[in-house]
Every structure is written in C-alpha cells, then in structure tokens.
Enzyme design. Structure first.
Site, mmCIF file in Angstrom:
data_model
loop_
_atom_site.group_PDB
_atom_site.id
_atom_site.type_symbol
_atom_site.label_atom_id
_atom_site.label_comp_id
_atom_site.label_asym_id
_atom_site.label_seq_id
_atom_site.Cartn_x
_atom_site.Cartn_y
_atom_site.Cartn_z
ATOM 1 N N HIS A 101 0.843 -1.203 0.000
ATOM 2 C CA HIS A 101 0.000 0.000 0.000
ATOM 3 C C HIS A 101 0.869 1.240 0.000
ATOM 4 O O HIS A 101 1.895 1.294 0.651
ATOM 5 C CB HIS A 101 -0.969 0.010 1.187
ATOM 6 N N HIS A 103 0.877 5.098 1.027
ATOM 7 C CA HIS A 103 0.219 6.149 1.816
ATOM 8 C C HIS A 103 0.288 7.466 1.050
ATOM 9 O O HIS A 103 1.338 7.812 0.486
ATOM 10 C CB HIS A 103 0.949 6.355 3.147
HETATM 11 P P1 5GP Z 1 1.383 0.366 7.459
HETATM 12 O O1 5GP Z 1 1.739 0.666 8.892
HETATM 13 O O2 5GP Z 1 1.294 -1.114 7.197
HETATM 14 O O3 5GP Z 1 2.247 1.093 6.461
HETATM 15 O O4 5GP Z 1 -0.046 1.001 7.228
HETATM 16 C C1 5GP Z 1 -1.228 0.311 7.469
HETATM 17 C C2 5GP Z 1 -2.311 1.359 7.529
HETATM 18 O O5 5GP Z 1 -3.556 0.683 7.428
HETATM 19 C C3 5GP Z 1 -2.336 2.162 8.837
HETATM 20 O O6 5GP Z 1 -2.185 3.547 8.547
HETATM 21 C C4 5GP Z 1 -3.697 1.821 9.434
HETATM 22 O O7 5GP Z 1 -4.309 2.935 10.057
HETATM 23 C C5 5GP Z 1 -4.486 1.346 8.237
HETATM 24 N N1 5GP Z 1 -5.509 0.377 8.538
HETATM 25 C C6 5GP Z 1 -5.408 -0.702 9.369
HETATM 26 N N2 5GP Z 1 -6.555 -1.396 9.395
HETATM 27 C C7 5GP Z 1 -7.410 -0.747 8.565
HETATM 28 C C8 5GP Z 1 -8.761 -0.994 8.176
HETATM 29 O O8 5GP Z 1 -9.410 -1.950 8.608
HETATM 30 N N3 5GP Z 1 -9.318 -0.113 7.307
HETATM 31 C C9 5GP Z 1 -8.632 0.966 6.817
HETATM 32 N N4 5GP Z 1 -9.273 1.778 5.969
HETATM 33 N N5 5GP Z 1 -7.353 1.223 7.155
HETATM 34 C C10 5GP Z 1 -6.752 0.374 8.016
#
Ligand code: 5GP
Ligand code: ZN
Length: 115
Positions: A101, A103
């Site tokens: 993903h 951001h």
């Molecule tokens: P990472 O830390 O893996 O780069 O980012 C994961 C992101 O996914 C985090 O910013 C977190 O807030 C978001 N996230 C986690 N669970 C969910 C969810 O169930 N729905 C949505 N829309 N975002 C999520």
C-alpha cells in the site's frame, strides 16, 4: 488471495472502507486512523505483500499507484501545497499490513524530513 489479508478483504468489499478511487488494477480508500486531513491508502487489487515482492513486471503497476497518488492529491486540493507518498516496508520499516500500500498524506504542513 490469502484468507487472512485485511486489504484483500477490503478490495473484495468483504470489509467496508471509504473508497476514493478505483480502476481495474487499483483501489484507494481512506485510512481508518488518519495521520493527516488527507490520508489515503492505494493498494493493488492483486496480493503483493511488500515492495520487496514487486517484480520488474510489476513496475507499471507501481507507476500507476504513483499517478493515482498525484491525482488524489489534486482532487483533495493538496497537490500544490504539498503532500507525501510513502511505502513502509516490513516490520522495521513500520509496515503492519502485509499487502502493498502507498500512503498519501497531506492537507496540512508536514515536517521536513522523516520522523
Ligand atoms: P502500514 O503501517 O502497514 O504502512 O499502514 C497500514 C495502515 O492501514 C495504517 O495507517 C492503518 O491505520 C491502516 N488500517 C489498518 N486497518 C485498517 C482498516 O481496517 N481499514 C482501513 N481503511 N485502514 C486500516
Ligand atoms: Zn492481500
């Protein structure tokens, strides 16, 4: 798709999300815990765990993700003021969901550099 992948379930519509963009390859939706007024996640429909798993054949997909980020920033009115795009990679890089993903963060001034 891995049965336990949160973002595969969001792509499939099995878990609700607020979608802001989608096409045949990508889905973009609001982060559930936004770190800025604009905080959108752009994911490929196909399951790719991390940036480390991206192949040369996936290079156009990454390009499309970056183009989608710029379009979303424009739509949200933060393109000119500025925004940040970010891939967290693996646990030490802050990755918590292991489906690739991008951001997109904006809508407020972001500190120079990275925290
Ligand atoms: P990472 O830390 O893996 O780069 O980012 C994961 C992101 O996914 C985090 O910013 C977190 O807030 C978001 N996230 C986690 N669970 C969910 C969810 O169930 N729905 C949505 N829309 N975002 C999520
Ligand atoms: Zn997945």
């Amino acid at each position: 798709m891995p049965a336990d992948c949160l973002f595969c379930k969001i792509v499939a519509g099995e878990i609700p999300s607020t979608r802001v963009y989608e096409d045949e390859e990508l889905v973009a939706f609001e982060d559930v815990q936004p770190q800025a007024p604009v905080h959108v996640l752009i994911v490929p429909r196909k399951h790719v765990p991390t940036l480390n798993d991206v192949t040369d054949d996936d290079a156009p997909l990454i390009g499309r993700m970056m183009r989608a980020a710029a379009r979303i920033a424009e739509t949200r009115g933060t393109a000119a003021a500025g925004y940040r795009t970010l891939f967290n990679v693996n646990a030490g890089g802050g990755q918590t969901v292991f489906h690739l993903h991008l951001h997109v963060l904006g809508g407020r001034p972001l500190r120079p550099g990275l925290g």
